[in-house]
Design a protein around this motif. Structure first.
Motif, short mmCIF file in Angstrom:
data_model
loop_
_atom_site.label_atom_id
_atom_site.label_comp_id
_atom_site.label_asym_id
_atom_site.label_seq_id
_atom_site.Cartn_x
_atom_site.Cartn_y
_atom_site.Cartn_z
N VAL A 184 0.83 -1.81 -0.01
CA VAL A 184 -0.62 -0.16 0.46
C VAL A 184 0.59 1.09 0.17
CG1 VAL A 184 -1.49 1.61 1.18
CG2 VAL A 184 -1.70 -1.18 0.97
N PRO A 185 1.85 2.06 0.86
CA PRO A 185 2.80 2.57 0.99
C PRO A 185 2.82 2.54 -0.21
CG PRO A 185 3.58 1.56 2.44
CD PRO A 185 2.25 0.37 1.96
N ALA A 186 3.83 1.53 -0.87
CA ALA A 186 4.63 1.74 -2.55
C ALA A 186 3.62 2.55 -3.49
CB ALA A 186 5.21 0.23 -2.82
N ILE A 187 2.52 1.91 -3.71
CA ILE A 187 1.18 2.25 -4.15
C ILE A 187 1.23 3.77 -4.02
CG2 ILE A 187 -0.83 2.19 -5.10
CD1 ILE A 187 -0.79 -1.23 -4.93
N GLU A 188 0.89 4.06 -2.62
CA GLU A 188 1.11 5.36 -2.54
C GLU A 188 2.11 6.59 -3.37
OE1 GLU A 188 -1.57 5.04 0.98
OE2 GLU A 188 0.30 5.30 1.88
N ALA A 189 3.22 5.96 -2.83
CA ALA A 189 3.98 6.78 -3.48
C ALA A 189 4.59 6.83 -4.89
CB ALA A 189 5.98 6.79 -3.05
N GLY A 190 3.94 6.26 -5.61
CA GLY A 190 3.76 6.05 -6.67
C GLY A 190 4.36 5.17 -7.61
N ALA A 191 4.42 3.89 -6.82
CA ALA A 191 5.09 2.64 -7.63
C ALA A 191 3.70 1.26 -7.74
CB ALA A 191 6.60 1.95 -6.56
N TRP A 192 4.36 0.28 -8.15
CA TRP A 192 4.02 -0.99 -8.48
C TRP A 192 3.82 -1.59 -7.20
CZ3 TRP A 192 1.13 -2.39 -12.88
CH2 TRP A 192 1.49 -1.94 -13.82
N GLY A 193 2.58 -2.43 -6.44
CA GLY A 193 3.01 -3.21 -5.25
C GLY A 193 2.40 -4.28 -5.60
N ILE A 194 3.84 -5.21 -5.18
CA ILE A 194 3.29 -6.41 -5.61
C ILE A 194 3.00 -7.60 -4.74
CG2 ILE A 194 3.65 -8.67 -6.79
CD1 ILE A 194 3.81 -6.09 -8.85
N ALA A 209 -6.57 -4.96 0.59
CA ALA A 209 -5.86 -4.85 -0.04
C ALA A 209 -6.16 -3.85 -1.54
CB ALA A 209 -5.68 -6.22 -1.41
N PRO A 210 -5.68 -3.28 -1.66
CA PRO A 210 -6.27 -2.19 -3.33
C PRO A 210 -5.95 -2.46 -4.44
CG PRO A 210 -4.19 -2.08 -3.42
CD PRO A 210 -4.02 -2.91 -1.69
N VAL A 211 -7.37 -3.84 -4.41
CA VAL A 211 -7.49 -4.02 -6.01
C VAL A 211 -8.61 -3.40 -6.64
CG1 VAL A 211 -7.95 -6.44 -4.56
CG2 VAL A 211 -9.81 -5.21 -4.62
N GLU A 212 -8.59 -2.21 -6.77
CA GLU A 212 -8.71 -0.94 -7.31
C GLU A 212 -7.72 -0.81 -8.34
OE1 GLU A 212 -12.05 -1.23 -9.08
OE2 GLU A 212 -12.59 -2.93 -7.38
N ASN A 213 -7.03 -0.04 -7.49
CA ASN A 213 -5.51 0.58 -8.29
C ASN A 213 -4.56 -0.27 -9.60
OD1 ASN A 213 -2.88 0.92 -8.47
ND2 ASN A 213 -3.42 2.30 -6.90
N PRO A 214 -4.44 0.53 -9.82
CA PRO A 214 -4.30 0.31 -11.15
C PRO A 214 -3.27 -0.78 -11.50
CG PRO A 214 -4.62 1.94 -11.79
CD PRO A 214 -5.48 1.58 -10.43
N ARG A 215 -1.80 -0.26 -10.00
CA ARG A 215 -0.48 -0.87 -10.12
C ARG A 215 -0.19 -1.87 -8.98
NH1 ARG A 215 4.31 3.53 -11.02
NH2 ARG A 215 3.96 3.49 -13.64
N PHE A 216 -1.63 -2.08 -8.39
CA PHE A 216 -2.05 -3.62 -7.64
C PHE A 216 -1.59 -4.52 -7.82
CE2 PHE A 216 -3.61 -6.74 -5.27
CZ PHE A 216 -3.14 -7.14 -3.92
N ARG A 217 -0.72 -5.76 -8.01
CA ARG A 217 -1.13 -7.28 -8.45
C ARG A 217 -0.28 -8.15 -7.31
NH1 ARG A 217 -2.44 -4.46 -12.34
NH2 ARG A 217 -1.68 -4.64 -14.36
N GLN A 218 -1.23 -9.55 -7.50
CA GLN A 218 -1.02 -10.36 -6.14
C GLN A 218 -0.53 -11.93 -7.27
OE1 GLN A 218 -3.90 -11.51 -3.39
NE2 GLN A 218 -3.65 -13.59 -3.25
N ILE A 232 3.49 -6.89 -16.98
CA ILE A 232 3.15 -5.40 -16.81
C ILE A 232 4.01 -3.98 -17.90
CG2 ILE A 232 4.02 -2.81 -15.01
CD1 ILE A 232 3.80 -5.22 -12.82
N GLY A 233 4.85 -5.29 -18.48
CA GLY A 233 5.94 -4.30 -19.49
C GLY A 233 5.12 -4.73 -21.09
N SER A 234 4.62 -4.77 -20.84
CA SER A 234 2.89 -4.70 -22.25
C SER A 234 2.24 -3.80 -22.10
CB SER A 234 3.33 -6.18 -22.55
OG SER A 234 2.08 -6.86 -21.84
#
Length: 235
Positions: A184-194, A209-218, A232-234
């Motif tokens: 969560v804090p990584a995504i808040e900083a602008g990163a991807w959070g896995i 889990a921030p499931v609605e955030n486009p930068r979240f993955r599990q 992600i690269g694609s």
């Protein structure tokens, strides 16, 4: 279109190697030690209250946990806990500090795959000496371009680390077993959070889990990280 990822941050405890299982085992031992001296049924909850209270003073790690065990023992026995029990709690803490490192599945091969293509940063919180010990025993240190042992993991932490060791949070990815500290804090900083769940995660690390955030993955395990990076690269 998002810029490509250049930096990957890895959590350590219960992401690269086992950790929480040793705390759970020590809690069970603690309960057996206290059983003859108190009839309190909610001993685990009382211990958790003490740990929460002490986080600002002791931080995260085995030493703070051991002190919280002792404090709980004193509280629930109204100061009557025998010195022999205190000594056994201290012995249990020392045993935790001596426990061999058990690397989790897929860790080494994943780091080998990624080390030549990304800047890898270990981002872990806890006792400095213990985290350094575990990293040395794991043999994984050679894969990392930087090691950050921090007192807390929040948005500012990740912003600072990914700016210092990479091209900023927007070109970084953080992976770990704790939604609260790693994702969560990584995504808040602008990163991807896995998020890579571990079967045992400390209750204080649980958040939604921030499931609605486009930068979240599990993912299920670290062996799935390289394929995810390709996906992600694609995007």
């Amino acid at each position: 279109m998002p810029l490509p990822i250049t930096t990957i941050g890895f959590d350590a405890d219960d992401t690269l190697w086992q950790n929480e299982q040793f705390f759970r085992s020590s809690e069970k031992h603690f309960s057996s030690l206290l059983a003859p001296h108190t009839d309190i049924a909610d001993l685990t909850e009382r211990l958790l209250e003490v740990e929460k209270r002490n986080l600002d003073s002791y931080g995260f790690g085995i030493k703070g946990f051991t002190l919280s065990l002792i404090e709980t023992a004193v509280e629930v026995t109204n100061g009557k806990v025998p010195a022999t029990v205190i000594a056994e709690i201290l012995d249990a803490g020392r045993e935790m500090l001596r426990h061999p490192v058990e690397t989790l599945p897929h860790v080494t091969e994943t780091l080998e795959q990624l080390t030549d293509h990304y800047k890898l940063v270990l981002v872990t919180k806890g006792d400095l000496f213990d985290q350094e010990r575990k990293l040395a025993q794991s043999g994984l240190g050679e894969f990392f371009d930087a090691i950050e042992i921090v007192s807390t993991k929040d948005r500012n932490t990740y912003d600072r680390i990914f700016s210092r060791h990479g091209d900023g949070a927007d070109r970084a990815l953080m992976i770990g077993n704790s939604l609260k500290s790693d994702v969560v804090p990584a995504i808040e900083a602008g990163a991807w959070g896995i998020f890579v769940p571990h079967e045992l995660t400390w209750v204080l690390e649980h958040v939604e889990a921030p499931v609605e955030n486009p930068r979240f993955r599990q993912i299920e395990h670290l062996g799935q990280l390289a394929p995810l990076l390709a996906e992600i690269g694609s995007i």
